[in-house]
Every structure is written in structure tokens, then in C-alpha cells.
Design a protein around this motif. Structure first.
Motif, PDB file in Angstrom:
ATOM      1  N   ALA A 136       3.661   4.587   8.153  1.00 22.04           N
ATOM      2  CA  ALA A 136       3.115   4.870   6.819  1.00 22.04           C
ATOM      3  C   ALA A 136       3.875   4.077   5.753  1.00 22.04           C
ATOM      4  O   ALA A 136       3.270   3.537   4.818  1.00 22.04           O
ATOM      5  CB  ALA A 136       3.179   6.363   6.520  1.00 22.04           C
ATOM      6  N   GLN A 137       5.193   3.996   5.880  1.00 21.45           N
ATOM      7  CA  GLN A 137       5.995   3.211   4.926  1.00 21.45           C
ATOM      8  C   GLN A 137       5.643   1.732   5.027  1.00 21.45           C
ATOM      9  O   GLN A 137       5.541   1.038   4.012  1.00 21.45           O
ATOM     10  CB  GLN A 137       7.486   3.409   5.188  1.00 21.45           C
ATOM     11  CG  GLN A 137       7.983   4.783   4.831  1.00 21.45           C
ATOM     12  CD  GLN A 137       9.427   5.007   5.258  1.00 21.45           C
ATOM     13  OE1 GLN A 137       9.956   4.280   6.099  1.00 21.45           O
ATOM     14  NE2 GLN A 137      10.042   6.015   4.690  1.00 21.45           N
TER      15      GLN A 137
ATOM     16  N   ASN B  71       2.778   0.489   6.024  1.00 21.11           N
ATOM     17  CA  ASN B  71       1.445   0.314   5.440  1.00 21.11           C
ATOM     18  C   ASN B  71       1.511   0.281   3.917  1.00 21.11           C
ATOM     19  O   ASN B  71       0.795  -0.487   3.281  1.00 21.11           O
ATOM     20  CB  ASN B  71       0.511   1.425   5.902  1.00 21.11           C
ATOM     21  CG  ASN B  71       0.117   1.290   7.356  1.00 21.11           C
ATOM     22  OD1 ASN B  71       0.273   0.229   7.946  1.00 21.11           O
ATOM     23  ND2 ASN B  71      -0.373   2.377   7.934  1.00 21.11           N
ATOM     24  N   ARG B  72       2.370   1.120   3.320  1.00 18.14           N
ATOM     25  CA  ARG B  72       2.528   1.102   1.870  1.00 18.14           C
ATOM     26  C   ARG B  72       3.111  -0.220   1.398  1.00 18.14           C
ATOM     27  O   ARG B  72       2.716  -0.753   0.361  1.00 18.14           O
ATOM     28  CB  ARG B  72       3.404   2.260   1.411  1.00 18.14           C
ATOM     29  CG  ARG B  72       2.619   3.541   1.275  1.00 18.14           C
ATOM     30  CD  ARG B  72       3.469   4.641   0.684  1.00 18.14           C
ATOM     31  NE  ARG B  72       3.552   5.655   1.716  1.00 18.14           N
ATOM     32  CZ  ARG B  72       4.647   6.218   2.173  1.00 18.14           C
ATOM     33  NH1 ARG B  72       5.797   5.924   1.661  1.00 18.14           N
ATOM     34  NH2 ARG B  72       4.601   7.106   3.123  1.00 18.14           N
ATOM     35  N   LEU B  73       4.065  -0.771   2.157  1.00 21.06           N
ATOM     36  CA  LEU B  73       4.637  -2.069   1.799  1.00 21.06           C
ATOM     37  C   LEU B  73       3.593  -3.178   1.858  1.00 21.06           C
ATOM     38  O   LEU B  73       3.524  -4.021   0.961  1.00 21.06           O
ATOM     39  CB  LEU B  73       5.796  -2.418   2.735  1.00 21.06           C
ATOM     40  CG  LEU B  73       7.181  -2.028   2.280  1.00 21.06           C
ATOM     41  CD1 LEU B  73       8.196  -2.342   3.383  1.00 21.06           C
ATOM     42  CD2 LEU B  73       7.556  -2.721   1.006  1.00 21.06           C
TER      43      LEU B  73
ATOM     44  N   GLY C  30       0.394  -2.779   1.543  1.00 24.09           N
ATOM     45  CA  GLY C  30      -0.519  -2.515   0.435  1.00 24.09           C
ATOM     46  C   GLY C  30       0.042  -2.994  -0.892  1.00 24.09           C
ATOM     47  O   GLY C  30      -0.671  -3.582  -1.712  1.00 24.09           O
ATOM     48  N   ALA C  31       1.330  -2.736  -1.123  1.00 26.10           N
ATOM     49  CA  ALA C  31       1.966  -3.187  -2.361  1.00 26.10           C
ATOM     50  C   ALA C  31       2.007  -4.708  -2.428  1.00 26.10           C
ATOM     51  O   ALA C  31       1.767  -5.299  -3.490  1.00 26.10           O
ATOM     52  CB  ALA C  31       3.379  -2.610  -2.465  1.00 26.10           C
TER      53      ALA C  31
ATOM     54  N   CYS D 132       8.025  -7.591  -1.417  1.00 23.65           N
ATOM     55  CA  CYS D 132       7.331  -6.654  -0.525  1.00 23.65           C
ATOM     56  C   CYS D 132       6.965  -7.312   0.797  1.00 23.65           C
ATOM     57  O   CYS D 132       7.099  -6.705   1.864  1.00 23.65           O
ATOM     58  CB  CYS D 132       6.086  -6.106  -1.200  1.00 23.65           C
ATOM     59  SG  CYS D 132       6.415  -4.969  -2.543  1.00 23.65           S
TER      60      CYS D 132
END
Length: 103
Positions: free
Chosen positions: A9-10, A12-14, A16-17, A90
Motif C-alpha cells: 500500500a505504501q 502504491n501511494r509512492l 501514485g504520488a 518519489c
């Protein structure tokens, strides 16, 4: 939540950012291109001191009384360079996590 799903999840957030910041970067770059090449197309013909840059695109004119016409604003260039730096940061972090995860 398991540890691997939290890490995923972390990650995926990276990703995405990184995509969001890259999107902002390319949007601002496109706006500066349109502004320089469409809006300020005839600036050279009525200018005393013409200035053009390629990164980011800019065509500006400094008049005799000190006024500047057609230049990108400080906030505009700040958003441009900060979004580029954030996208690179990122992307580097996401690639580093992917590399350590696959070992």
C-alpha cells in the motif's frame, strides 16, 4: 493488515504520488509552451530587449521603463521545479523499495 500488504500500500501511494507530480510538471510545461509560443508570438517585433528560454519555455520583453511583459511568474516556476523535484524523489524512493523487495 499483514506487513506485506502494508508495504504494498505504501509503495502504491509512492507510485501514485510520482505520477501525480509528473502530471503537474507536464501540465505546467505545456502551459508555459502555449504561453510562450501562442500568446507571446508577436512579442519580438515590438520589444527592445527580447529574452527567450527553453526550460521552462518563456519569451519575455524588458521595456525601457523597466516593466517586463510575457515572463513566467515566480510561483509558476516554483510549481514547475518543485513538481519536477518531487516526482524524481518519489520515483527514486519507489524504485529503491522495489529493488530491496526483490532481493
Amino acid at each position: 493488515m499483514r506487513r506485506t500488504s502494508t508495504r504494498q500500500a505504501q509503495l502504491n501511494r509512492l507510485w501514485g504520488a510520482a505520477c501525480a507530480f509528473a502530471g503537474v510538471f507536464f501540465l505546467v510545461w505545456a502551459v508555459s509552451f502555449v504561453k510562450a509560443n501562442v500568446l507571446n508570438q508577436g512579442l519580438r517585433s515590438r520589444c527592445e530587449a527580447f529574452h527567450a528560454t527553453r526550460f521552462p519555455f518563456e519569451k519575455s520583453c524588458i521595456h525601457g521603463d523597466g516593466t517586463v511583459e510575457g515572463a513566467n511568474g515566480l510561483v509558476f516556476e516554483g510549481v514547475f521545479f518543485c513538481s519536477m523535484a518531487a516526482a524524481v524523489a518519489c520515483l527514486t524512493a519507489a524504485l529503491a523499495i522495489e529493488a530491496t523487495r526483490r532481493k
